[in-house]
Write a protein that holds these residues in place. Structure first.
Motif, PDB file in Angstrom:
ATOM      1  N   GLU A  92     -10.521  -9.786  -0.967  1.00  0.00           N
ATOM      2  CA  GLU A  92     -10.946  -9.573   0.417  1.00  0.00           C
ATOM      3  C   GLU A  92      -9.764  -9.032   1.217  1.00  0.00           C
ATOM      4  OE1 GLU A  92     -12.651 -12.034   4.321  1.00  0.00           O
ATOM      5  OE2 GLU A  92     -12.447 -13.039   2.387  1.00  0.00           O
ATOM      6  N   LEU A  93      -9.957  -7.868   1.818  1.00  0.00           N
ATOM      7  CA  LEU A  93      -8.919  -7.215   2.608  1.00  0.00           C
ATOM      8  C   LEU A  93      -9.370  -7.193   4.063  1.00  0.00           C
ATOM      9  CD1 LEU A  93      -8.240  -4.263   0.144  1.00  0.00           C
ATOM     10  CD2 LEU A  93      -6.909  -6.364   0.402  1.00  0.00           C
ATOM     11  N   GLY A  94      -8.556  -7.772   4.936  1.00  0.00           N
ATOM     12  CA  GLY A  94      -8.949  -7.949   6.326  1.00  0.00           C
ATOM     13  C   GLY A  94      -8.645  -6.754   7.207  1.00  0.00           C
ATOM     14  N   ALA A  95      -8.903  -6.944   8.508  1.00  0.00           N
ATOM     15  CA  ALA A  95      -8.697  -5.892   9.497  1.00  0.00           C
ATOM     16  C   ALA A  95      -7.250  -5.408   9.454  1.00  0.00           C
ATOM     17  CB  ALA A  95      -9.033  -6.413  10.890  1.00  0.00           C
ATOM     18  N   GLY A  96      -7.081  -4.119   9.617  1.00  0.00           N
ATOM     19  CA  GLY A  96      -5.762  -3.518   9.549  1.00  0.00           C
ATOM     20  C   GLY A  96      -5.450  -2.896   8.207  1.00  0.00           C
ATOM     21  N   THR A  97      -6.332  -3.124   7.214  1.00  0.00           N
ATOM     22  CA  THR A  97      -6.137  -2.515   5.901  1.00  0.00           C
ATOM     23  C   THR A  97      -6.465  -1.026   5.979  1.00  0.00           C
ATOM     24  OG1 THR A  97      -6.661  -4.569   4.745  1.00  0.00           O
ATOM     25  CG2 THR A  97      -6.870  -2.524   3.487  1.00  0.00           C
ATOM     26  N   ALA A  98      -5.554  -0.220   5.508  1.00  0.00           N
ATOM     27  CA  ALA A  98      -5.744   1.231   5.530  1.00  0.00           C
ATOM     28  C   ALA A  98      -6.249   1.717   4.181  1.00  0.00           C
ATOM     29  CB  ALA A  98      -4.435   1.933   5.880  1.00  0.00           C
ATOM     30  N   PRO A  99      -6.932   2.856   4.149  1.00  0.00           N
ATOM     31  CA  PRO A  99      -7.339   3.419   2.854  1.00  0.00           C
ATOM     32  C   PRO A  99      -6.116   3.662   1.973  1.00  0.00           C
ATOM     33  CG  PRO A  99      -8.456   4.549   4.655  1.00  0.00           C
ATOM     34  CD  PRO A  99      -7.407   3.678   5.283  1.00  0.00           C
ATOM     35  N   SER A 113      -1.732 -22.099 -13.108  1.00  0.00           N
ATOM     36  CA  SER A 113      -1.352 -21.584 -11.800  1.00  0.00           C
ATOM     37  C   SER A 113      -0.624 -20.252 -11.980  1.00  0.00           C
ATOM     38  CB  SER A 113      -0.448 -22.579 -11.067  1.00  0.00           C
ATOM     39  OG  SER A 113      -1.140 -23.781 -10.806  1.00  0.00           O
ATOM     40  N   ARG A 114      -1.089 -19.219 -11.264  1.00  0.00           N
ATOM     41  CA  ARG A 114      -0.520 -17.882 -11.409  1.00  0.00           C
ATOM     42  C   ARG A 114      -0.265 -17.278 -10.036  1.00  0.00           C
ATOM     43  NH1 ARG A 114       1.130 -17.498 -16.646  1.00  0.00           N
ATOM     44  NH2 ARG A 114      -0.288 -18.843 -17.814  1.00  0.00           N
ATOM     45  N   LEU A 115       0.850 -16.563  -9.902  1.00  0.00           N
ATOM     46  CA  LEU A 115       1.109 -15.792  -8.700  1.00  0.00           C
ATOM     47  C   LEU A 115       0.463 -14.426  -8.849  1.00  0.00           C
ATOM     48  CD1 LEU A 115       4.853 -16.588  -7.901  1.00  0.00           C
ATOM     49  CD2 LEU A 115       2.808 -17.493  -6.779  1.00  0.00           C
ATOM     50  N   VAL A 116      -0.219 -13.988  -7.809  1.00  0.00           N
ATOM     51  CA  VAL A 116      -0.856 -12.674  -7.798  1.00  0.00           C
ATOM     52  C   VAL A 116      -0.223 -11.866  -6.670  1.00  0.00           C
ATOM     53  CG1 VAL A 116      -3.006 -11.398  -7.578  1.00  0.00           C
ATOM     54  CG2 VAL A 116      -3.014 -13.654  -8.656  1.00  0.00           C
ATOM     55  N   ARG A 117       0.385 -10.753  -7.019  1.00  0.00           N
ATOM     56  CA  ARG A 117       1.025  -9.895  -6.027  1.00  0.00           C
ATOM     57  C   ARG A 117       0.137  -8.686  -5.783  1.00  0.00           C
ATOM     58  NH1 ARG A 117       5.420  -9.273  -3.111  1.00  0.00           N
ATOM     59  NH2 ARG A 117       6.360  -7.221  -2.759  1.00  0.00           N
ATOM     60  N   VAL A 118      -0.187  -8.475  -4.514  1.00  0.00           N
ATOM     61  CA  VAL A 118      -1.049  -7.371  -4.099  1.00  0.00           C
ATOM     62  C   VAL A 118      -0.193  -6.383  -3.315  1.00  0.00           C
ATOM     63  CG1 VAL A 118      -3.096  -6.714  -2.791  1.00  0.00           C
ATOM     64  CG2 VAL A 118      -3.039  -8.912  -3.994  1.00  0.00           C
ATOM     65  N   THR A 119      -0.090  -5.164  -3.802  1.00  0.00           N
ATOM     66  CA  THR A 119       0.660  -4.120  -3.105  1.00  0.00           C
ATOM     67  C   THR A 119      -0.254  -2.926  -2.883  1.00  0.00           C
ATOM     68  OG1 THR A 119       1.471  -3.241  -5.213  1.00  0.00           O
ATOM     69  CG2 THR A 119       2.883  -4.817  -4.071  1.00  0.00           C
ATOM     70  N   SER A 120       0.058  -2.149  -1.867  1.00  0.00           N
ATOM     71  CA  SER A 120      -0.803  -1.023  -1.516  1.00  0.00           C
ATOM     72  C   SER A 120       0.034   0.161  -1.071  1.00  0.00           C
ATOM     73  CB  SER A 120      -1.770  -1.420  -0.397  1.00  0.00           C
ATOM     74  OG  SER A 120      -2.566  -0.307  -0.006  1.00  0.00           O
ATOM     75  N   THR A 121      -0.527   1.346  -1.251  1.00  0.00           N
ATOM     76  CA  THR A 121       0.107   2.545  -0.709  1.00  0.00           C
ATOM     77  C   THR A 121      -0.156   2.672   0.784  1.00  0.00           C
ATOM     78  OG1 THR A 121      -1.850   3.858  -1.270  1.00  0.00           O
ATOM     79  CG2 THR A 121      -0.063   3.771  -2.894  1.00  0.00           C
ATOM     80  N   GLY A 122      -1.044   1.868   1.307  1.00  0.00           N
ATOM     81  CA  GLY A 122      -1.329   1.839   2.739  1.00  0.00           C
ATOM     82  C   GLY A 122      -1.123   0.441   3.283  1.00  0.00           C
ATOM     83  N   THR A 144     -13.576  -0.160  10.927  1.00  0.00           N
ATOM     84  CA  THR A 144     -12.699   0.892  10.433  1.00  0.00           C
ATOM     85  C   THR A 144     -11.346   0.776  11.106  1.00  0.00           C
ATOM     86  OG1 THR A 144     -14.609   2.321  10.160  1.00  0.00           O
ATOM     87  CG2 THR A 144     -12.439   3.383  10.154  1.00  0.00           C
ATOM     88  N   PRO A 145     -10.258   0.720  10.336  1.00  0.00           N
ATOM     89  CA  PRO A 145      -8.942   0.616  10.962  1.00  0.00           C
ATOM     90  C   PRO A 145      -8.554   1.920  11.631  1.00  0.00           C
ATOM     91  CG  PRO A 145      -8.727   0.954   8.610  1.00  0.00           C
ATOM     92  CD  PRO A 145     -10.198   0.791   8.900  1.00  0.00           C
ATOM     93  N   SER A 146      -7.629   1.828  12.568  1.00  0.00           N
ATOM     94  CA  SER A 146      -7.137   3.038  13.214  1.00  0.00           C
ATOM     95  C   SER A 146      -6.412   3.881  12.190  1.00  0.00           C
ATOM     96  CB  SER A 146      -6.169   2.669  14.354  1.00  0.00           C
ATOM     97  OG  SER A 146      -6.836   1.873  15.304  1.00  0.00           O
ATOM     98  N   PRO A 147      -6.778   5.174  12.072  1.00  0.00           N
ATOM     99  CA  PRO A 147      -6.127   6.003  11.066  1.00  0.00           C
ATOM    100  C   PRO A 147      -4.669   6.237  11.415  1.00  0.00           C
ATOM    101  CG  PRO A 147      -7.490   7.348  12.514  1.00  0.00           C
ATOM    102  CD  PRO A 147      -7.743   5.919  12.893  1.00  0.00           C
TER     103      PRO A 147
END
Length: 647
Positions: free
Chosen positions: A588-595, A628-637, A556-559
């Motif tokens: 796959e989202l690694g350590a440090g990923t926030a909700p 070949s495609r670029l995939v952009r991953v964005t998050s609110t956290g 669990t990441p630090s809130p």
């Protein structure tokens, strides 16, 4: 998917896309024309759909006589063109509500179309359309058009359609009216277009035979390869039939469906020559094609090579784009060689004549759509349902003059009739069985699995914007769209029965949540986070929310500190999507990923949003043409290390 910006008569006109764009561009150097001196045209819209409910009309387009920077806008109830307001750079924003009151079933209304406008007349039944505005790279305001074939589009569950037009005033070098119905993107609400000129003569286009819409639906439903292109709303009403290009991008039609026919066509000209005469008024102009390897090359009468085309994919042909633009061309050239040859080839591939013909274009419609296991069944069915056989069922259906267009140099009025929706107009109620003294010896057949569900939830003021969706037995792997009334629509990939965390962003209060799946759905329930559950009891059970849609444990990441929003983050990856890929991947989202809410945007393909509880694995929509495609991953956290695992 990238926003679709309004452009003049997108897809289809008798002038052709290139010629019409040049026509509109020619206005830029003209002095601004006085609107008071330019006559408007009355357009009478008659509603014969047979559907109860309000109708909303939108007249949107480009004011070709306005000053730069104010060229896109809408027509108001008085018939005046109003430019869209300026917007700041960044994400698209909601456009003002510019709906005009349309006719109820069995009635008519008359509106006004000003001179010097090129665009669309949209009409929706039962619900309004939501448009968005965006700041363009030129500093002007652009319009994001509805795209119900895109996952998450706000119009996906709205019954609507449109016609396309250009109306040039008397002061224009080429005055007159060009107006057409179109099925290039979809068939939803067919419309007959009538234009009456100043002498009282009438010309019509786009009229379907009685029951025509239903005949298209029945034709496609009878073919397993095409049956999923029919889109049904939550209440059982058939909303639309998607054209094959959009159906392919939505995962509803095989991305390689037309490949065998394309290969046969290319192979046919290895041993014989294809002659293309693209200009009916200049039959002496001819180009000669032969295939070597996967390239069909053309020479002129002097023997010089003037154009070459790599064998296209099915997606290229459906959209008349990509490889059909010619080698080395990102867009269709505005020239007198490659562009006209491209239009001819694309029409021939869609109509099924390329490979058997010696000369193109073939103009006899009796030769179109020969019996085959791979043909554009959508276009064939649409043309067969037309009174005069003419339609815009693909982008270059005007090759040979088979389009549903009216061109009138001296128009006096427009009549637009929304035709009957036939058997798909209203949901078909389940018949009540009559009493019988004898029991039925044969058990009732198993009903077809549902692909839609509607749930009601109450969102409180502290609702965090997500919920847990639990899908019961009978749920098949697929893509599930989650649409919140008045709120956001998102898409999540599911493996079958189980729980998955979903975006559930919407205003406070009671909200209808509509679920639509690309496969079968079992029982469905939504559970709000306990802290966000309003005092009133929720109509669904409230199990403990699952932090991620997989069972993979993760630290669990630090809130983030209380009251501090998680920082935004992003990552871009290159992936290789194979032909026939299933349209999903594991993120796959690694350590440090926030909700938060994670958006996965594929270059030239899908855009999906999924709620995550932190580090871990989540299945996401990843639909796009092969390559070949670029995939952009964005998050609110915050996002930790990102990896994309294809099946």
């Amino acid at each position: 998917m990238a926003p679709t910006l309004l452009r003049p008569l997108a897809h289809a006109t008798a002038l052709g896309v290139v010629a019409l764009t040049a026509l509109a561009a020619s206005l830029l150097g003209q002095p601004a024309l006085a609107h008071a001196a330019a006559a408007s045209l009355p357009v009478t819209i008659t509603n014969d759909t047979g559907v109860n409910g309000p109708v909303y009309v939108y007249i949107l387009g480009e004011d070709t006589a306005a000053a730069p920077g104010t060229r896109l806008g809408h027509v108001d109830a008085s018939g005046a063109f109003q430019p869209w307001p300026a917007v700041a750079p960044g994400a698209p924003v909601e456009a003002p509500d510019v709906a005009l009151t349309g006719p109820s079933d069995g009635s008519a209304v008359t509106l006004q179309v000003p001179a010097n406008i090129s665009g669309r007349i949209y009409y929706s039944v039962g619900e309004k359309l939501r448009f968005q505005l965006v700041r363009t790279g030129h500093g002007t305001t652009g319009l994001v058009q509805p795209g119900p074939w895109n996952a998450g589009d706000s119009t996906a569950h709205v019954l609507f359609d449109w016609v396309e037009l250009t109306h040039n005033g008397t002061g224009h070098p080429t005055p007159g009216l060009w107006i057409n119905s179109t099925q290039v993107d979809q068939l939803a609400v067919p419309a007959r277009v009538d234009v009456v000129n100043r002498a009282g003569a009438r010309e019509s286009a786009g009229a379907m035979v009685p029951g025509g819409r239903q005949s298209v639906i029945d034709t496609l439903r009878a073919d397993p390869a095409w049956s999923r292109t029919i889109v049904t709303g939550p209440n059982g009403r058939i909303l639309r039939v998607l054209a094959p290009g959009h159906a392919t991008s939505a995962g509803l039609l095989s991305p390689t469906y037309l490949d065998p026919a394309i290969a046969r066509a290319w192979d046919a000209y290895r041993t014989r020559t294809l002659t293309v005469r693209p200009f009916p008024e200049r039959p002496e102009v001819a180009f000669f094609g032969r295939t070597e390897g996967d390239v069909l090359s053309f020479t002129d009468a002097a023997g010089a090579t003037v154009a070459a085309f790599q064998r296209p994919s099915s997606t290229d042909v459906w959209g008349c784009e990509g490889a059909t633009n010619g080698l080395g061309n990102a867009a269709l050239p505005n020239d007198q060689t490659t562009g006209p040859i491209s239009r001819t080839l694309c029409a021939a591939l869609n109509r099924g004549t390329l490979g058997t013909s010696a000369v193109e274009p073939v103009t006899d419609p009796a030769a179109f759509y020969p019996a085959s296991d791979t043909l554009n069944l959508y276009s064939a069915a649409v043309h067969a349902a037309m009174v005069d056989g003419r339609a815009y069922a693909f982008a270059f259906d005007d090759v040979g003059g088979h389009e549903s267009l009216v061109h009138e140099p001296r128009p006096a009025r427009i009549e637009l009739t929304l035709q009957s929706l036939g058997g798909g107009a209203e949901p078909t109620p389940t018949p009540t069985p009559t009493g019988s003294p004898e029991p039925t010896p044969t058990p009732a057949p198993t009903p077809a699995p549902d692909r839609d569900a509607a749930l009601e939830v109450v969102l409180g003021p502290d609702h965090p914007g997500w919920a847990t969706l639990t899908l019961g037995e009978g749920t098949e792997p697929g893509l599930v769209s989650v649409a919140v009334s008045g709120g956001r629509t998102s898409t999540v990939a599911v493996n079958g029965p189980g729980s998955v965390r979903v975006d559930l962003t919407g205003p406070t209060g009671t909200r209808l949540v509509t679920l639509t799946s690309s496969a079968a759905l079992g029982g469905a329930s939504l559970a709000l986070p306990a802290s966000a559950t309003p005092p009133a009891p929720s109509p669904t059970a409230t199990p403990t929310p699952t932090p991620t849609p997989t069972a993979t444990p993760a630290s669990t990441p630090s809130p983030a500190p209380t009251g501090t929003p998680a920082p935004e983050d992003a990552a871009t990856h290159a992936v290789e999507i194979a032909a026939g890929a299933p349209g999903w991947a594991t993120l796959e989202l690694g350590a440090g990923t926030a909700p938060g809410l994670v958006t996965v945007a594929v270059e030239g393909g899908s855009t999906a949003t999924v709620a995550v509880g932190g580090p871990g694995l989540v299945r996401t929509d990843l639909s796009a043409p092969a390559g070949s495609r670029l995939v952009r991953v964005t998050s609110t956290g915050a996002v930790g290390r990102v990896a994309i695992h294809l099946p």
